[in-house]
Scaffold this motif. Structure first.
Motif, PDB file in Angstrom:
ATOM      1  N   GLY A  56      -7.806   2.214   7.663  1.00  6.21           N
ATOM      2  CA  GLY A  56      -7.707   0.764   7.570  1.00  6.21           C
ATOM      3  C   GLY A  56      -8.401   0.200   6.346  1.00  6.21           C
ATOM      4  N   ASP A  57      -9.440   0.885   5.880  1.00  4.00           N
ATOM      5  CA  ASP A  57     -10.138   0.406   4.692  1.00  4.00           C
ATOM      6  C   ASP A  57      -9.230   0.422   3.468  1.00  4.00           C
ATOM      7  OD1 ASP A  57     -10.228   3.206   4.957  1.00  4.00           O
ATOM      8  OD2 ASP A  57     -12.069   3.376   3.801  1.00  4.00           O
ATOM      9  N   TYR A  58      -8.256   1.316   3.407  1.00  6.10           N
ATOM     10  CA  TYR A  58      -7.331   1.347   2.269  1.00  6.10           C
ATOM     11  C   TYR A  58      -6.553   0.026   2.178  1.00  6.10           C
ATOM     12  CZ  TYR A  58      -7.956   6.462   1.834  1.00  6.10           C
ATOM     13  OH  TYR A  58      -8.447   7.723   1.651  1.00  6.10           O
ATOM     14  N   PHE A  59      -6.185  -0.522   3.320  1.00  9.01           N
ATOM     15  CA  PHE A  59      -5.473  -1.805   3.350  1.00  9.01           C
ATOM     16  C   PHE A  59      -6.359  -2.906   2.785  1.00  9.01           C
ATOM     17  CE2 PHE A  59      -3.155   0.773   6.275  1.00  9.01           C
ATOM     18  CZ  PHE A  59      -1.866   0.264   6.352  1.00  9.01           C
ATOM     19  N   LEU A  87       0.874  -1.166   0.000  1.00 10.15           N
ATOM     20  CA  LEU A  87       0.000   0.000   0.000  1.00 10.15           C
ATOM     21  C   LEU A  87       0.913   1.219   0.000  1.00 10.15           C
ATOM     22  CD1 LEU A  87      -2.811   1.278   0.221  1.00 10.15           C
ATOM     23  CD2 LEU A  87      -2.563   1.152   2.703  1.00 10.15           C
ATOM     24  N   THR A  88       0.906   1.949  -1.095  1.00 12.86           N
ATOM     25  CA  THR A  88       1.816   3.074  -1.276  1.00 12.86           C
ATOM     26  C   THR A  88       1.033   4.339  -1.586  1.00 12.86           C
ATOM     27  OG1 THR A  88       2.010   2.717  -3.649  1.00 12.86           O
ATOM     28  CG2 THR A  88       3.569   1.511  -2.232  1.00 12.86           C
ATOM     29  N   LEU A  93      -2.813   5.069  -3.689  1.00 16.69           N
ATOM     30  CA  LEU A  93      -3.898   6.006  -3.401  1.00 16.69           C
ATOM     31  C   LEU A  93      -4.198   6.856  -4.625  1.00 16.69           C
ATOM     32  CD1 LEU A  93      -3.178   5.123  -0.480  1.00 16.69           C
ATOM     33  CD2 LEU A  93      -3.602   7.483   0.180  1.00 16.69           C
ATOM     34  N   GLN A  94      -3.158   7.377  -5.234  1.00 12.31           N
ATOM     35  CA  GLN A  94      -3.336   8.238  -6.400  1.00 12.31           C
ATOM     36  C   GLN A  94      -3.992   7.464  -7.544  1.00 12.31           C
ATOM     37  OE1 GLN A  94       0.293   9.842  -8.030  1.00 12.31           O
ATOM     38  NE2 GLN A  94      -0.779  11.607  -8.871  1.00 12.31           N
ATOM     39  N   THR A  95      -3.499   6.275  -7.809  1.00  6.63           N
ATOM     40  CA  THR A  95      -4.037   5.445  -8.897  1.00  6.63           C
ATOM     41  C   THR A  95      -5.518   5.135  -8.704  1.00  6.63           C
ATOM     42  OG1 THR A  95      -1.889   4.432  -9.313  1.00  6.63           O
ATOM     43  CG2 THR A  95      -3.816   3.208 -10.057  1.00  6.63           C
ATOM     44  N   HIS A  96      -5.927   4.934  -7.465  1.00  3.63           N
ATOM     45  CA  HIS A  96      -7.298   4.508  -7.184  1.00  3.63           C
ATOM     46  C   HIS A  96      -8.193   5.638  -6.679  1.00  3.63           C
ATOM     47  CE1 HIS A  96      -6.381   0.392  -8.131  1.00  3.63           C
ATOM     48  NE2 HIS A  96      -5.260   0.544  -7.462  1.00  3.63           N
ATOM     49  N   GLY A  97      -7.715   6.858  -6.774  1.00  4.06           N
ATOM     50  CA  GLY A  97      -8.539   8.012  -6.432  1.00  4.06           C
ATOM     51  C   GLY A  97      -8.896   8.118  -4.962  1.00  4.06           C
ATOM     52  N   LEU A  98      -8.026   7.609  -4.103  1.00  2.18           N
ATOM     53  CA  LEU A  98      -8.276   7.663  -2.667  1.00  2.18           C
ATOM     54  C   LEU A  98      -7.669   8.934  -2.076  1.00  2.18           C
ATOM     55  CD1 LEU A  98      -7.487   3.933  -1.878  1.00  2.18           C
ATOM     56  CD2 LEU A  98      -9.748   5.007  -2.006  1.00  2.18           C
TER      57      LEU A  98
END
Length: 115
Positions: free
Chosen positions: A72-75, A51-52, A56-61
């Motif tokens: 934690g949901d990002y994981f 998780l980098t 986040l950038q790639t997935h619009g987070l």
């Protein structure tokens, strides 16, 4: 049905080793580590889902300076994308301590239909 378990962390210490020792006999090849911004050269003894900031950038987070602690949901998003064929996912932090029969705990949870 396939269940994946993953340790959520940003470091590799004795706690992660201890938790790996408790979970590996139960999950075997379905045990992972979801690692937040893993430092170069660090190779844990489990398959890694990274998780980098780029993830986040790639997935619009949304980026927060402490997202590795706060989100934690990002994981779970990263784990699900890496292992899309699993039916169930456990995300376990290294400060969790199983004091009873760990295998029995997960066996009982597998019998439960609740999400």
């Amino acid at each position: 049905m396939r269940t994946i378990a993953a340790i959520r962390t940003h470091v590799w210490t004795d706690q992660e080793d201890r938790l790996t020792g408790q979970l590996a006999p139960i999950f075997g090849d379905d045990l992972r580590v979801v690692f937040h911004n893993r430092r170069p050269g660090l190779v844990p003894p489990l398959p890694v889902v990274d998780l980098t900031d780029g993830f986040l950038q790639t997935h619009g987070l949304r980026y927060l300076s402490d997202y590795g602690w706060r989100c934690g949901d990002y994981f779970l998003y990263a784990l699900r994308l890496a292992e899309p064929d699993a039916d169930f996912y456990w995300l376990i932090e290294p400060d969790v301590q199983f004091t009873g029969d760990t295998e029995d705990f997960f066996h009982r949870r597998a019998q439960c239909d609740d999400d």
